[in-house]
Design a protein around this motif. Structure first.
Motif, PDB file in Angstrom:
ATOM      1  N   GLY A 152      -0.630  12.573  -5.472  1.00 15.37           N
ATOM      2  CA  GLY A 152      -1.087  11.530  -6.391  1.00 15.37           C
ATOM      3  C   GLY A 152       0.034  10.821  -7.128  1.00 15.37           C
ATOM      4  O   GLY A 152      -0.196   9.825  -7.790  1.00 15.37           O
ATOM      5  N   ASP A 153       1.275  11.323  -7.017  1.00 17.10           N
ATOM      6  CA  ASP A 153       2.401  10.616  -7.624  1.00 17.10           C
ATOM      7  C   ASP A 153       2.520   9.229  -7.004  1.00 17.10           C
ATOM      8  O   ASP A 153       2.291   9.062  -5.820  1.00 17.10           O
ATOM      9  CB  ASP A 153       3.715  11.359  -7.329  1.00 17.10           C
ATOM     10  CG  ASP A 153       4.061  12.353  -8.410  1.00 17.10           C
ATOM     11  OD1 ASP A 153       3.320  12.397  -9.416  1.00 17.10           O
ATOM     12  OD2 ASP A 153       5.063  13.075  -8.248  1.00 17.10           O
ATOM     13  N   MET A 154       2.923   8.261  -7.813  1.00 21.60           N
ATOM     14  CA  MET A 154       3.111   6.927  -7.263  1.00 21.60           C
ATOM     15  C   MET A 154       4.473   6.850  -6.588  1.00 21.60           C
ATOM     16  O   MET A 154       5.432   7.444  -7.035  1.00 21.60           O
ATOM     17  CB  MET A 154       3.011   5.892  -8.375  1.00 21.60           C
ATOM     18  CG  MET A 154       1.680   5.901  -9.081  1.00 21.60           C
ATOM     19  SD  MET A 154       0.326   5.708  -7.934  1.00 21.60           S
ATOM     20  CE  MET A 154       0.152   3.955  -7.946  1.00 21.60           C
ATOM     21  N   ASP A 155       4.498   6.096  -5.508  1.00 24.51           N
ATOM     22  CA  ASP A 155       5.746   5.893  -4.783  1.00 24.51           C
ATOM     23  C   ASP A 155       6.068   4.406  -4.912  1.00 24.51           C
ATOM     24  O   ASP A 155       5.360   3.665  -5.554  1.00 24.51           O
ATOM     25  CB  ASP A 155       5.527   6.296  -3.325  1.00 24.51           C
ATOM     26  CG  ASP A 155       6.815   6.494  -2.559  1.00 24.51           C
ATOM     27  OD1 ASP A 155       7.887   6.222  -3.115  1.00 24.51           O
ATOM     28  OD2 ASP A 155       6.741   6.904  -1.397  1.00 24.51           O
ATOM     29  N   THR A 156       7.143   3.944  -4.307  1.00 22.10           N
ATOM     30  CA  THR A 156       7.419   2.513  -4.313  1.00 22.10           C
ATOM     31  C   THR A 156       8.092   2.114  -3.019  1.00 22.10           C
ATOM     32  O   THR A 156       8.787   2.929  -2.404  1.00 22.10           O
ATOM     33  CB  THR A 156       8.312   2.120  -5.506  1.00 22.10           C
ATOM     34  OG1 THR A 156       8.694   0.751  -5.365  1.00 22.10           O
ATOM     35  CG2 THR A 156       9.554   2.973  -5.595  1.00 22.10           C
ATOM     36  N   GLU A 157       7.862   0.896  -2.598  1.00 26.53           N
ATOM     37  CA  GLU A 157       8.517   0.407  -1.384  1.00 26.53           C
ATOM     38  C   GLU A 157       9.970   0.073  -1.653  1.00 26.53           C
ATOM     39  O   GLU A 157      10.773  -0.060  -0.740  1.00 26.53           O
ATOM     40  CB  GLU A 157       7.816  -0.854  -0.869  1.00 26.53           C
ATOM     41  CG  GLU A 157       6.653  -0.602   0.050  1.00 26.53           C
ATOM     42  CD  GLU A 157       6.987   0.274   1.241  1.00 26.53           C
ATOM     43  OE1 GLU A 157       8.007   0.052   1.897  1.00 26.53           O
ATOM     44  OE2 GLU A 157       6.208   1.202   1.503  1.00 26.53           O
ATOM     45  N   ALA A 209      -3.177   2.968  -9.325  1.00 29.30           N
ATOM     46  CA  ALA A 209      -3.679   4.087  -8.532  1.00 29.30           C
ATOM     47  C   ALA A 209      -4.868   3.621  -7.702  1.00 29.30           C
ATOM     48  O   ALA A 209      -5.474   2.587  -7.989  1.00 29.30           O
ATOM     49  CB  ALA A 209      -4.098   5.222  -9.456  1.00 29.30           C
ATOM     50  N   ALA A 210      -5.202   4.393  -6.655  1.00 29.25           N
ATOM     51  CA  ALA A 210      -6.379   4.087  -5.851  1.00 29.25           C
ATOM     52  C   ALA A 210      -7.608   4.201  -6.753  1.00 29.25           C
ATOM     53  O   ALA A 210      -7.637   5.059  -7.634  1.00 29.25           O
ATOM     54  CB  ALA A 210      -6.477   5.070  -4.691  1.00 29.25           C
ATOM     55  N   PRO A 211      -8.644   3.348  -6.542  1.00 28.29           N
ATOM     56  CA  PRO A 211      -9.793   3.327  -7.460  1.00 28.29           C
ATOM     57  C   PRO A 211     -10.398   4.703  -7.707  1.00 28.29           C
ATOM     58  O   PRO A 211     -10.689   5.052  -8.844  1.00 28.29           O
ATOM     59  CB  PRO A 211     -10.792   2.415  -6.749  1.00 28.29           C
ATOM     60  CG  PRO A 211      -9.985   1.593  -5.819  1.00 28.29           C
ATOM     61  CD  PRO A 211      -8.756   2.370  -5.492  1.00 28.29           C
ATOM     62  N   GLU A 212     -10.522   5.520  -6.652  1.00 29.29           N
ATOM     63  CA  GLU A 212     -11.205   6.821  -6.858  1.00 29.29           C
ATOM     64  C   GLU A 212     -10.396   7.732  -7.781  1.00 29.29           C
ATOM     65  O   GLU A 212     -10.911   8.686  -8.333  1.00 29.29           O
ATOM     66  CB  GLU A 212     -11.538   7.507  -5.522  1.00 29.29           C
ATOM     67  CG  GLU A 212     -10.374   7.917  -4.665  1.00 29.29           C
ATOM     68  CD  GLU A 212      -9.886   6.790  -3.744  1.00 29.29           C
ATOM     69  OE1 GLU A 212      -9.225   7.115  -2.763  1.00 29.29           O
ATOM     70  OE2 GLU A 212     -10.166   5.612  -4.020  1.00 29.29           O
ATOM     71  N   ALA A 231       0.858  -1.182   0.000  1.00 27.16           N
ATOM     72  CA  ALA A 231       0.000   0.000   0.000  1.00 27.16           C
ATOM     73  C   ALA A 231       0.897   1.237   0.000  1.00 27.16           C
ATOM     74  O   ALA A 231       1.914   1.266   0.685  1.00 27.16           O
ATOM     75  CB  ALA A 231      -0.888  -0.018   1.235  1.00 27.16           C
ATOM     76  N   LEU A 232       0.545   2.235  -0.794  1.00 20.34           N
ATOM     77  CA  LEU A 232       1.373   3.438  -0.894  1.00 20.34           C
ATOM     78  C   LEU A 232       0.788   4.561  -0.054  1.00 20.34           C
ATOM     79  O   LEU A 232      -0.426   4.660   0.097  1.00 20.34           O
ATOM     80  CB  LEU A 232       1.468   3.866  -2.355  1.00 20.34           C
ATOM     81  CG  LEU A 232       2.102   2.818  -3.278  1.00 20.34           C
ATOM     82  CD1 LEU A 232       2.040   3.266  -4.722  1.00 20.34           C
ATOM     83  CD2 LEU A 232       3.537   2.540  -2.857  1.00 20.34           C
ATOM     84  N   PRO A 233       1.675   5.401   0.509  1.00 21.22           N
ATOM     85  CA  PRO A 233       1.198   6.455   1.414  1.00 21.22           C
ATOM     86  C   PRO A 233       0.118   7.348   0.795  1.00 21.22           C
ATOM     87  O   PRO A 233      -0.829   7.740   1.466  1.00 21.22           O
ATOM     88  CB  PRO A 233       2.457   7.274   1.702  1.00 21.22           C
ATOM     89  CG  PRO A 233       3.602   6.386   1.354  1.00 21.22           C
ATOM     90  CD  PRO A 233       3.125   5.419   0.332  1.00 21.22           C
ATOM     91  N   ALA A 234       0.230   7.635  -0.507  1.00 20.20           N
ATOM     92  CA  ALA A 234      -0.751   8.536  -1.129  1.00 20.20           C
ATOM     93  C   ALA A 234      -1.925   7.769  -1.734  1.00 20.20           C
ATOM     94  O   ALA A 234      -2.674   8.306  -2.543  1.00 20.20           O
ATOM     95  CB  ALA A 234      -0.053   9.379  -2.196  1.00 20.20           C
ATOM     96  N   GLY A 235      -2.106   6.508  -1.373  1.00 19.92           N
ATOM     97  CA  GLY A 235      -3.170   5.684  -1.954  1.00 19.92           C
ATOM     98  C   GLY A 235      -2.626   4.867  -3.108  1.00 19.92           C
ATOM     99  O   GLY A 235      -1.540   5.129  -3.618  1.00 19.92           O
ATOM    100  N   GLY A 236      -3.376   3.865  -3.522  1.00 17.44           N
ATOM    101  CA  GLY A 236      -2.911   2.993  -4.593  1.00 17.44           C
ATOM    102  C   GLY A 236      -1.932   1.960  -4.074  1.00 17.44           C
ATOM    103  O   GLY A 236      -1.639   1.912  -2.879  1.00 17.44           O
ATOM    104  N   VAL A 237      -1.457   1.117  -4.970  1.00 15.74           N
ATOM    105  CA  VAL A 237      -0.525   0.068  -4.548  1.00 15.74           C
ATOM    106  C   VAL A 237       0.629  -0.044  -5.534  1.00 15.74           C
ATOM    107  O   VAL A 237       0.524   0.335  -6.692  1.00 15.74           O
ATOM    108  CB  VAL A 237      -1.211  -1.329  -4.465  1.00 15.74           C
ATOM    109  CG1 VAL A 237      -2.292  -1.354  -3.402  1.00 15.74           C
ATOM    110  CG2 VAL A 237      -1.760  -1.772  -5.816  1.00 15.74           C
TER     111      VAL A 237
END
Ligand code: HEC
Ligand code: HEC
Length: 337
Positions: free
Chosen positions: A290-295, A331-334, A242-248
């Motif tokens: 909304g930028d994607m991050d990564t673990e 991204a998160a569904p919304e 799970a990413l801090p800003a939502g999404g995975v």
């Protein structure tokens, strides 16, 4: 008659219940007595040569990416993580129930402020066996079972020597409150190490295997079972973060399958991917909502030598190709229109 029978049935039930409870108490006490099966901390007094400390610096900050968990992050960045070099080893909050974790998880402070009272041997044992100074098993998010158990003793000693040189950080993070049965389960996970000798560069594939295991590539790029142990096709990816800003983000398929893995990636492109994610490169990116991050701690690994990255690549090429498509960012569904 009826009544008497009922009473004795009831009495039997009570006795049976009490006996069962006693059994459980005995079993749990036995578990606490016998497990973890971890030997006394080794009797070590490190001289900490400059070479050893320099080696530990490379291992902590790049190859094993200990920095990735045990150091606070600057703002989360796209495609990577930036660690606060001024607070190396001060620890950080790693997530909580909102991110699918069983409790609020903290990677503790491991600077001399926190480990000042530990012997060299106790730190050594924590890294490879997974118990703290007092023998309490560590939560296996600290990747000792699948990554550090096989570590070469010379590498562990270099890490301990380096940890002693970190600037003290007066930070105390909250104690973790892991729900049952995790503390009991961890008693079976912590155990004595099975050290291997770090292969020299002449056998590139053997070195790559050692680096991919101890560097946590295996741990993160292999699907886990519900106990959190790597159990899927090795290196075929698919673990969800799970990413801090939502999404995975999902870990990629690193096997040489041409369509779904790294089959078409050259050695130079593989090394380049890491070099494009150095802290300097990442600092140029201004993160936006909304930028994607990564673990994946790319910025830490980006400082690995060409020889080490190349060895990991050479090893990954020898794996059986696994046909397993992974969508690495979602991204998160919304946010999906
Ligand atoms: C994926 C995250 C992660 C990585 C990578 C990681 N750790 Fe940890 N580490 C943790 C967590 C979480 C704990 C706390 C476990 C607990 O208390 O149950 C911990 C505990 C420790 C402890 C025990 C400290 C204490 O006070 O009990 C030491 C020492 C340690 N880590 C050193 C290291 C070193 C050295 C490396 C790299 C070789 C490393 N860690 C890599 C997450 C990580
Ligand atoms: C904490 C988990 C984690 C660790 C540790 C980790 N990875 Fe990853 N990796 C991911 C995730 C998640 C992705 C997908 C998102 C991204 O590209 O960052 C990924 C993506 C990749 C990619 C990109 C593949 C592509 O086609 O875009 C490569 C290459 C890679 N990892 C190699 C490695 C190697 C080599 C190591 C060990 C040195 C490693 N990873 C350690 C989680 C991890």
């Amino acid at each position: 008659m009826q009544r008497g029978l009922m009473m004795s049935v009831g009495r039997i039930a009570i006795w049976a219940g009490a006996a069962l409870l006693a059994l459980v108490v005995v079993a749990v006490s036995a578990i606490f007595l016998v497990f973890p099966r971890v030997s006394a901390a080794p009797d070590l007094k490190l001289a900490a040569t400059p070479e050893q400390v320099a080696r530990g610096d490379y291992l902590f900050n790049h190859q094993f990416a200990c920095v990735g968990c045990h150091t606070p992050e600057l703002e989360p960045h796209r495609f990577s993580r930036l660690f606060d070099k001024a607070r190396l080893g001060a620890g950080r909050h790693m997530g909580g129930p909102a991110d699918g974790m069983p409790a609020e998880i903290y990677a503790p402070n491991i600077t001399p402020t926190a480990l000042g009272g530990w012997t060299d041997g106790e730190i050594y044992r924590a890294i490879v066996s997974g118990v703290d100074k007092d023998g309490r098993p560590l939560f296996a998010m600290m990747p000792y079972p699948s990554s550090y158990r096989i570590m070469d003793p010379e590498d562990v000693k270099a890490l301990v020597a380096y940890l002693r040189t970190l600037a003290p950080q007066p930070v105390t993070l909250p104690a973790m409150q892991l729900p049952m049965p995790i503390p009991i389960a961890m008693r079976f996970v912590a155990k004595d190490p099975a050290p291997e000798t770090r292969p020299d560069g002449k056998d590139e594939v053997a070195l790559g295997r050692y680096l991919a295991i101890t560097g946590s590539c295996f741990e993160c790029h292999t699907k886990r079972n519900d106990r959190g142990e790597p159990a899927g096709t090795p290196y075929a990816g698919g673990n969800v973060f799970a990413l801090p800003a939502g999404g995975v983000a999902r870990s990629a398929n690193l096997t040489p399958d041409a369509e779904t893995g790294l089959g078409n990636m050259t050695r130079a492109a593989f090394i380049d991917r890491f070099r494009s994610r150095t802290p300097e490169e990442m600092a140029k990116i201004a993160p936006e909502a909304g930028d994607m991050d990564t673990e994946m701690p790319w910025t830490a690994y980006s400082g690995m030598t060409d020889a080490d990255l190349g060895a990991i690549y050479a090893y990954l090429r020898t794996l059986p190709p696994a046909h397993a498509a992974v969508v690495t960012y979602e991204a998160a569904p919304e946010k999906q229109r």
